[in-house]
Design an enzyme around this catalytic site. Structure first.
Site, PDB file in Angstrom:
ATOM      1  N   SER A  45       0.645  -0.711   0.100  1.00  0.00           N
ATOM      2  CA  SER A  45      -0.061   0.164   0.681  1.00  0.00           C
ATOM      3  C   SER A  45       1.270   1.172   0.162  1.00  0.00           C
ATOM      4  O   SER A  45       1.817   1.362   0.301  1.00  0.00           O
ATOM      5  CB  SER A  45      -0.879   0.028   0.987  1.00  0.00           C
ATOM      6  OG  SER A  45      -1.551   1.398   1.716  1.00  0.00           O
ATOM      7  N   TYR A  58      -1.590  -1.289  10.301  1.00  0.00           N
ATOM      8  CA  TYR A  58      -1.185  -1.656   8.834  1.00  0.00           C
ATOM      9  C   TYR A  58      -0.405  -0.733   7.906  1.00  0.00           C
ATOM     10  O   TYR A  58       0.028  -1.592   7.093  1.00  0.00           O
ATOM     11  CB  TYR A  58      -2.888   0.099   8.804  1.00  0.00           C
ATOM     12  CG  TYR A  58      -3.327  -0.542   7.377  1.00  0.00           C
ATOM     13  CD1 TYR A  58      -3.558  -1.324   6.586  1.00  0.00           C
ATOM     14  CD2 TYR A  58      -2.782   0.536   6.224  1.00  0.00           C
ATOM     15  CE1 TYR A  58      -3.813  -2.244   4.695  1.00  0.00           C
ATOM     16  CE2 TYR A  58      -2.840   0.464   4.404  1.00  0.00           C
ATOM     17  CZ  TYR A  58      -3.026  -0.814   4.540  1.00  0.00           C
ATOM     18  OH  TYR A  58      -3.376  -1.188   2.903  1.00  0.00           O
ATOM     19  N   LYS A  62       2.408  -3.236   5.741  1.00  0.00           N
ATOM     20  CA  LYS A  62       2.253  -2.917   4.229  1.00  0.00           C
ATOM     21  C   LYS A  62       4.149  -2.632   4.358  1.00  0.00           C
ATOM     22  O   LYS A  62       4.498  -2.912   3.017  1.00  0.00           O
ATOM     23  CB  LYS A  62       1.451  -1.761   4.088  1.00  0.00           C
ATOM     24  CG  LYS A  62       0.109  -1.897   3.955  1.00  0.00           C
ATOM     25  CD  LYS A  62       0.142  -2.947   3.279  1.00  0.00           C
ATOM     26  CE  LYS A  62      -1.158  -3.804   2.940  1.00  0.00           C
ATOM     27  NZ  LYS A  62      -1.955  -5.162   2.217  1.00  0.00           N
TER      28      LYS A  62
END
Length: 169
Positions: A45, A58, A62
């Site tokens: 991401s 998160y 990533k």
């Protein structure tokens, strides 16, 4: 803030974003090495490049995908195996709840663009719209954090409004 995130939700984010990519990659590599051919595409991401408050796990998970894939590219550079990392910006999916727009492609449109980059570039956003957005990663970190916070709040507000509208129907 991390101390406000549900522990199970935090664990789920880490598990979903790191464990499968590690295990599945390890599972398919032996047959690819044997054939001297294969393609692995790991999904990361744009959040891996930005220190975005409120989504620490998160973004860090990533970043793990990026780092893991870059090491594998070194380990298997002469094996005939292509290992690519896709680092998209917003893509309109059921999970993201982001509406399709010029910069937030549908999942199908994003996949069609990203698949054309395989074998061309080892780590990419996957589409020109997100590549243009990634130019912001060259900004000073303080500005990036500021814009990341604004974008996160804007996204939260839009999701909340859509959820309210859905409940009223």
């Amino acid at each position: 803030m991390l101390h406000k995130v549900d522990l199970q939700e935090n664990a789920d984010i880490a598990i979903v974003n790191m464990i499968p990519v590690s295990i599945l990659t390890a599972a398919v590599l032996p047959q690819m090495v044997k054939r001297n051919a294969g393609i692995i595409v790991n999904i990361s991401s744009g959040a891996a490049y930005v220190k975005c408050p409120q989504v620490a796990t998160y973004g860090a998970s990533k970043a793990y995908v990026n780092h893991f894939s870059s090491i594998l590219r070194l380990e298997y550079e002469n094996s005939g195996i292509t290992i690519q990392t896709l680092c998209p910006g917003y893509v309109s999916t059921n999970m993201s709840k982001v509406k399709v727009s010029l910069m937030a492609l549908s999942a199908k449109a994003y996949a069609q663009s990203a698949i054309r980059t395989i074998g061309i570039i080892p780590e990419t956003t996957g589409c020109i719209q997100h590549q243009l957005q990634s130019l912001a990663f060259a900004l000073p970190e303080s500005l990036m954090v500021y814009f990341a916070k604004l974008e996160l709040e804007k996204t939260k507000l839009a999701i909340n409004e859509r959820e309210k509208a859905a409940k009223q129907q």
